[in-house]
Design a protein around this motif. Structure first.
Motif, short mmCIF file in Angstrom:
data_model
loop_
_atom_site.label_atom_id
_atom_site.label_comp_id
_atom_site.label_asym_id
_atom_site.label_seq_id
_atom_site.Cartn_x
_atom_site.Cartn_y
_atom_site.Cartn_z
N ASP A 243 42.34 -21.83 -44.64
CA ASP A 243 41.45 -20.95 -43.87
C ASP A 243 40.18 -21.64 -43.43
N GLN A 244 39.94 -22.85 -43.92
CA GLN A 244 38.72 -23.57 -43.54
C GLN A 244 38.81 -24.00 -42.08
N PRO A 245 37.71 -23.83 -41.31
CA PRO A 245 37.75 -24.23 -39.90
C PRO A 245 37.73 -25.74 -39.74
N LEU A 246 38.41 -26.20 -38.74
CA LEU A 246 38.36 -27.62 -38.39
C LEU A 246 37.00 -27.94 -37.77
N PRO A 247 36.55 -29.18 -37.86
CA PRO A 247 35.25 -29.54 -37.26
C PRO A 247 35.32 -29.64 -35.74
N THR A 248 36.07 -28.70 -35.13
CA THR A 248 36.29 -28.77 -33.68
C THR A 248 35.00 -28.58 -32.91
N GLU A 249 34.18 -27.62 -33.36
CA GLU A 249 32.95 -27.34 -32.63
C GLU A 249 32.04 -28.56 -32.60
N ALA A 250 31.93 -29.23 -33.74
CA ALA A 250 31.10 -30.43 -33.79
C ALA A 250 31.67 -31.52 -32.89
N LEU A 251 33.01 -31.66 -32.87
CA LEU A 251 33.62 -32.68 -32.02
C LEU A 251 33.44 -32.36 -30.55
N GLN A 252 33.54 -31.05 -30.20
CA GLN A 252 33.40 -30.66 -28.80
C GLN A 252 31.96 -30.82 -28.32
N LYS A 253 31.00 -30.71 -29.24
CA LYS A 253 29.60 -30.90 -28.86
C LYS A 253 29.22 -32.38 -28.78
N LEU A 254 30.05 -33.22 -29.38
CA LEU A 254 29.75 -34.65 -29.36
C LEU A 254 29.74 -35.16 -27.93
N ASN A 255 28.65 -35.79 -27.58
CA ASN A 255 28.50 -36.32 -26.22
C ASN A 255 28.09 -37.78 -26.35
N PHE B 136 52.79 -49.25 -41.33
CA PHE B 136 52.88 -47.81 -41.10
C PHE B 136 52.66 -47.52 -39.62
N ASP B 137 53.34 -46.48 -39.16
CA ASP B 137 53.18 -46.06 -37.76
C ASP B 137 53.30 -44.54 -37.72
N VAL B 138 52.22 -43.88 -37.27
CA VAL B 138 52.17 -42.41 -37.24
C VAL B 138 51.71 -41.97 -35.86
N SER B 139 52.42 -41.02 -35.28
CA SER B 139 52.03 -40.43 -34.00
C SER B 139 52.19 -38.91 -34.13
N LEU B 140 51.07 -38.20 -34.07
CA LEU B 140 51.07 -36.76 -34.31
C LEU B 140 50.34 -36.03 -33.21
N ASN B 141 50.70 -34.76 -33.03
CA ASN B 141 49.93 -33.88 -32.15
C ASN B 141 49.99 -32.48 -32.72
N SER B 142 48.91 -31.72 -32.47
CA SER B 142 48.84 -30.36 -33.00
C SER B 142 47.77 -29.59 -32.24
N ARG B 143 47.53 -28.37 -32.69
CA ARG B 143 46.51 -27.53 -32.07
C ARG B 143 46.05 -26.51 -33.10
N GLY B 144 44.93 -25.84 -32.83
CA GLY B 144 44.45 -24.81 -33.74
C GLY B 144 42.98 -24.94 -34.03
N ASN B 145 42.46 -23.94 -34.75
CA ASN B 145 41.05 -23.91 -35.12
C ASN B 145 40.83 -24.06 -36.61
N THR B 146 41.88 -23.88 -37.42
CA THR B 146 41.77 -24.03 -38.87
C THR B 146 42.80 -25.05 -39.34
N TYR B 147 42.64 -25.49 -40.61
CA TYR B 147 43.58 -26.45 -41.14
C TYR B 147 44.98 -25.85 -41.24
N GLY B 148 45.06 -24.54 -41.55
CA GLY B 148 46.36 -23.88 -41.60
C GLY B 148 47.04 -23.85 -40.25
N GLU B 149 46.30 -23.50 -39.21
CA GLU B 149 46.87 -23.49 -37.86
C GLU B 149 47.28 -24.89 -37.44
N PHE B 150 46.50 -25.87 -37.84
CA PHE B 150 46.80 -27.26 -37.50
C PHE B 150 48.14 -27.68 -38.12
#
Length: 827
Positions: free
Chosen positions: A485-497, A586-600
């Motif tokens: 249920d914890q939110p991802l740091p998306t807001e901070a990343l989106q504000k990063l300029n 090691f080789d990892v390629s991932l993609n996802s979406r969401g606002n919380t770790y659970g959604e991710f």
């Protein structure tokens, strides 16, 4: 004395007496109050305004004096009924005899009290004094006096006194009003070429925002008419100001004192000061200030050149926002400004505050009207200990190394505007670490950063808080949704300029040792944000990249590549132990979406693979585990070994796919001189469970103590299942199934041997082929042989008989050879 001169003087005296008597008689017989109505009517005719005159006074000898009381001038048409101007009392006089005989004007003290001036502007922008300032028509203008009048050098005024006066200005358009109240002015004798004293005071009042200011000025004025030179000596100026909600919505007040001397050359348009000092005490915006400014000012206002030499600003600033609640400060330097070119310079600049010692020489261009302001110049901060400053700021500092963060210094070339800043040739030192390059803010409001920085070496662990026992976060149990249920740091990343690079020669963080670290940032708010990092570590190289796409449901794209990593020292530094050794990729390629770790986790998709060569797994010995399990099945419950719990392998690799948060792998390959391992299964990242079946196969003798091996298990697959919580899985080894498999295989081999014997006998009896090229025929091939044989038996012989020609006469048969009889078995 001769008689003619004597008579002349007597005659002059008589004339003067007669003239004085005549003027006295005229003043006595003439009453100026009789003309008040006439004066009022004339004013009405000229201005359209009403004039009221109180008592008018007139004296003739020895002073020709006039006075008036209770003068009231009405307001302009269209404005309120409040008078435009009022005068309580006015008094002025001229000494009679010097005026008559020497054309010398000796004026008495000019007195004015009770002045009330009312200036107004209506909603349409019309004011109530424009009609009084109208120019006369050309025909009414009189030619300028070409001479014959009084010489200004002969003017001598005893002084000017203005008291109890005020002026008010109100603007109906803005709703604002300003007022000068308690106006008082007193001068000494005014005589051309001679100094005179001036004392001026008043109270200024503003309505919006509500503010008041009390001014008191004293000085001695020396004005030279011939040279247009004005000198002010003994200058003292005191100003007390206070306002309501004027500084960030808060009240503020200030006390200002100015002292020194000034010279104004009006012909050359120069202003200079001597011993100028300015003291300021103030409160507002949460700050208290007690400061003093000293400087020598030279201004050429004709050329718009302004200089302040030897500028020194000292004092203290106190308040909630000041480190430690109170700080002394000192600013010094030489300031110059060229208004015509829009340039400025601040040379030998030095600022000392809060333990900082800053030096600079700043230049500025484009500072004129309509220009694009730009400032630039070197700036440096001498080495200082930031810990006391941080403590004063209320920042609790606790570092793993108590000797860290004790020395900071800075040197750079600064350039910027009022909305941006850039530091080039940056040389920043933190303890033993040096950072060089460029750092800037393209836009203060948007917090748009740009950088190209290089750090030689830094141990970040020294600056992190010290680790305490029990501080580590416990592993989440399966089904625990608090973390999800914890939110991802998306807001901070989106504000990063931020755009730019950061390179680090050597970096230690969380115990890991990295070299040639390179960080790249790109993106702006509202656009895709990208971060990429690469580094060399433990003999290998790592590359990570992350891209965040903004939106109501942000998207993520993550790639990680790790090659030639020495796993043992890497894990030793990372977690304090090395359970696995070997050379890892090691080789990892991932993609996802969401606002919380659970959604991710639910939306996680991608591929991953790894390969570790020439390594070992510590804490687990597969051969030992198998031997112990076999001994237990055989009834030996006390079986032990002293061999180290290590499982060596030559290669260990796997690939997997993640689909909607579930990792699925059906390709596991592990090999060693003793075993081969395959496997398949899945890991549910959403529910944090695992269900995986490893399939090791023993390919060599596994000998333990006492020389006992497991030759009987050679070539047999032993299933090992991992299940339950992915962080604490259950491990079950099915050795019984392996032994059953072995018995089945032996039985199958025995049956196959008997089957081959039966095939051979059947072929012999039926006369069919059961082997080909030394190999037994399989079931399909044997079936075909049987079909062919049956066809021959059923159809082949009959056809042969029908088609055969009649047999030739038979020759007599040879007699049969007699065989010896077999002996009967012995009884």
């Amino acid at each position: 004395m001769n008689k003619p001169l004597k008579y002349l003087l007597i005659g002059a005296g008589v004339v003067i007496l007669l003239l004085a008597g005549a003027l006295t008689a005229a003043a006595t017989l003439f009453d100026p109050n009789d003309y008040r109505d006439t004066i009022a009517a004339k004013v009405k005719e000229q201005t359209g305004r009403d004039l009221q005159l109180g008592e008018i006074g007139l004296k003739v000898f020895p002073w020709l004096k006039a006075s008036a009381k209770g003068v009231v001038l009405g307001n302009a048409a269209g404005f309120d009924d409040e008078p435009f101007a009022q005068v309580g009392e006015a008094d002025v006089g001229v000494k009679l005899f010097p005026l008559l005989f020497d054309k010398k004007v000796e004026v008495s003290t000019v007195k004015l009290s009770g002045l009330r001036l009312n200036l107004q502007v209506d909603k349409d922008g019309k004011n109530n004094w424009a009609d009084l300032a109208k120019e006369k028509p050309e025909e009414e203008k009189k030619p300028e006096d070409q001479g014959g009048g009084f010489d200004m050098k002969s003017l001598d005024i005893s002084g000017v006194e203005i008291s109890d006066s005020s002026a008010k200005y109100s603007d109906a358009r803005s709703g604002k009003s300003y007022q000068i109240d308690k106006l008082r002015l007193k001068t000494g004798a005014l005589s051309p070429g001679k100094p005179f004293d001036v004392a001026l005071g008043f109270t200024a009042i503003a309505s919006a925002p509500a503010a008041t200011a009390d001014l008191d000025l004293k000085t001695t004025v020396d004005y030279q008419v011939e040279t247009s030179l004005l000198k002010l000596s003994g200058l003292t100026l005191k100003l007390k100001a206070a306002g309501k909600q004027i500084a960030g919505g808060k009240d503020a007040n200030a006390d200002l004192e100015l002292a020194g001397a000034a010279t104004v050359d009006m012909a050359k348009k120069l202003v200079g000061t001597e011993n100028l000092k300015l003291k300021l005490k103030g409160q507002g915006m949460g700050f208290d200030a007690d400061t003093e400014l000293a400087a020598q000012i030279l201004a050429d206002y004709g050329q718009k050149l302004y200089n302040a030499k030897g500028l020194v600003f000292t004092g203290t600033v106190a308040g909630q926002g000041v480190p430690g609640g109170k700080q002394p400060l000192k600013l010094s330097g030489d300031f110059s400004y060229d208004g015509a070119k829009g340039t400025m310079a601040f040379d030998k600049g030095a600022l000392a505050v809060a333990g900082l010692d800053l030096k600079t020489s700043i230049r500025g261009e484009g500072l004129g009207e309509g220009g694009a302001p730009r400032l630039h110049g070197p700036i440096s901060i001498a080495a200082f200990n930031p810990r006391p400053l941080m403590s004063q700021l209320g920042i609790k500092l606790e570092t793993a190394d108590p000797e860290a963060l004790k020395s900071v210094s800075l040197a750079a070339n600064y350039s910027g505007t009022f909305t941006s800043a850039r530091f080039e040739q940056l040389n920043f030192k933190l303890d033993q670490t040096t950072m060089q390059g460029m750092f800037g803010l393209r836009d203060f409001k948007a917090k748009a950063m740009e950088m190209a920085l290089k750090i030689d070496e830094i141990n970040a662990d020294r600056y992190l808080p010290p680790k305490k026992p029990g501080q580590e976060k416990p592993v989440a149990a399966a089904g625990d949704k608090k973390f999800d249920d914890q939110p991802l740091p998306t807001e901070a990343l989106q504000k990063l300029n931020a755009n730019g690079t950061l390179d680090i020669g050597k970096l230690t963080i969380n115990g890991l040792k990295l070299s040639n670290v390179s960080l790249k940032l790109s993106g702006a708010p509202g656009a895709t944000q990208a971060q990429a990092i690469s580094a060399q570590l433990y003999g290998g190289k790592v590359s990570l990249s992350n891209a965040v796409t903004p939106g109501n449901e942000p998207g993520y794209a993550i790639k990680t590549q790790l090659s030639a990593l020495q796993a043992a020292p890497f894990l030793k530094d990372l977690i304090g132990k090395d359970p696995v050794s070997g050379l890892g990729n090691f080789d990892v390629s991932l993609n996802s979406r969401g606002n919380t770790y659970g959604e991710f986790k639910k939306a996680l998709n991608g591929d991953l693979s790894f390969r570790v060569e020439n390594g070992a797994v510590k804490g687990f010995n597969l051969a030992q585990t198998v031997r112990k399990a076999k001994a237990t099945l055989g009834g030996n419950l006390n079986y032990t070994e002293t061999e180290q719990p290590v499982t060596d392998f030559s290669v260990f690799s796997a690939t997997a796919k993640i689909i909607n948060g579930v990792l699925k792998s059906d390709l596991l390959d592990a090999a060693s001189p003793l075993f081969r391992v395959a496997g398949e299964g899945q890991v549910d990242l959403v529910n944090e469970t695992i269900n995986y079946l490893a399939k090791p196969t023993i390919v060599n003798t596994i000998t333990g103590q006492e020389g006992k091996g497991l030759e009987q298990l050679k070539g047999i697959m032993i299933p090992i299942r991992l299940s339950g919580n992915m962080y604490k899985p259950k491990v079950s080894l099915d050795l019984k199934a392996a032994l059953q498999q072995q018995a089945t295989e032996k039985l199958r081999e025995n049956l196959k041997g008997e089957e081959d014997k039966l095939k051979a006998k059947l072929g012999e009896k039926l006369g069919i082929q059961t082997e080909k090229d030394g190999k037994q025929l399989d079931k399909q091939e044997l079936k075909q042989e049987l079909n062919n044989k049956l066809g021959d038996l059923l159809f082949g012989k009959k056809k042969k008989q029908e088609a055969a020609p009649a047999p030739a006469p038979a020759e007599p048969a040879a007699p049969a050879e007699q065989k010896p009889a077999e002996a009967a078995p012995a009884k």
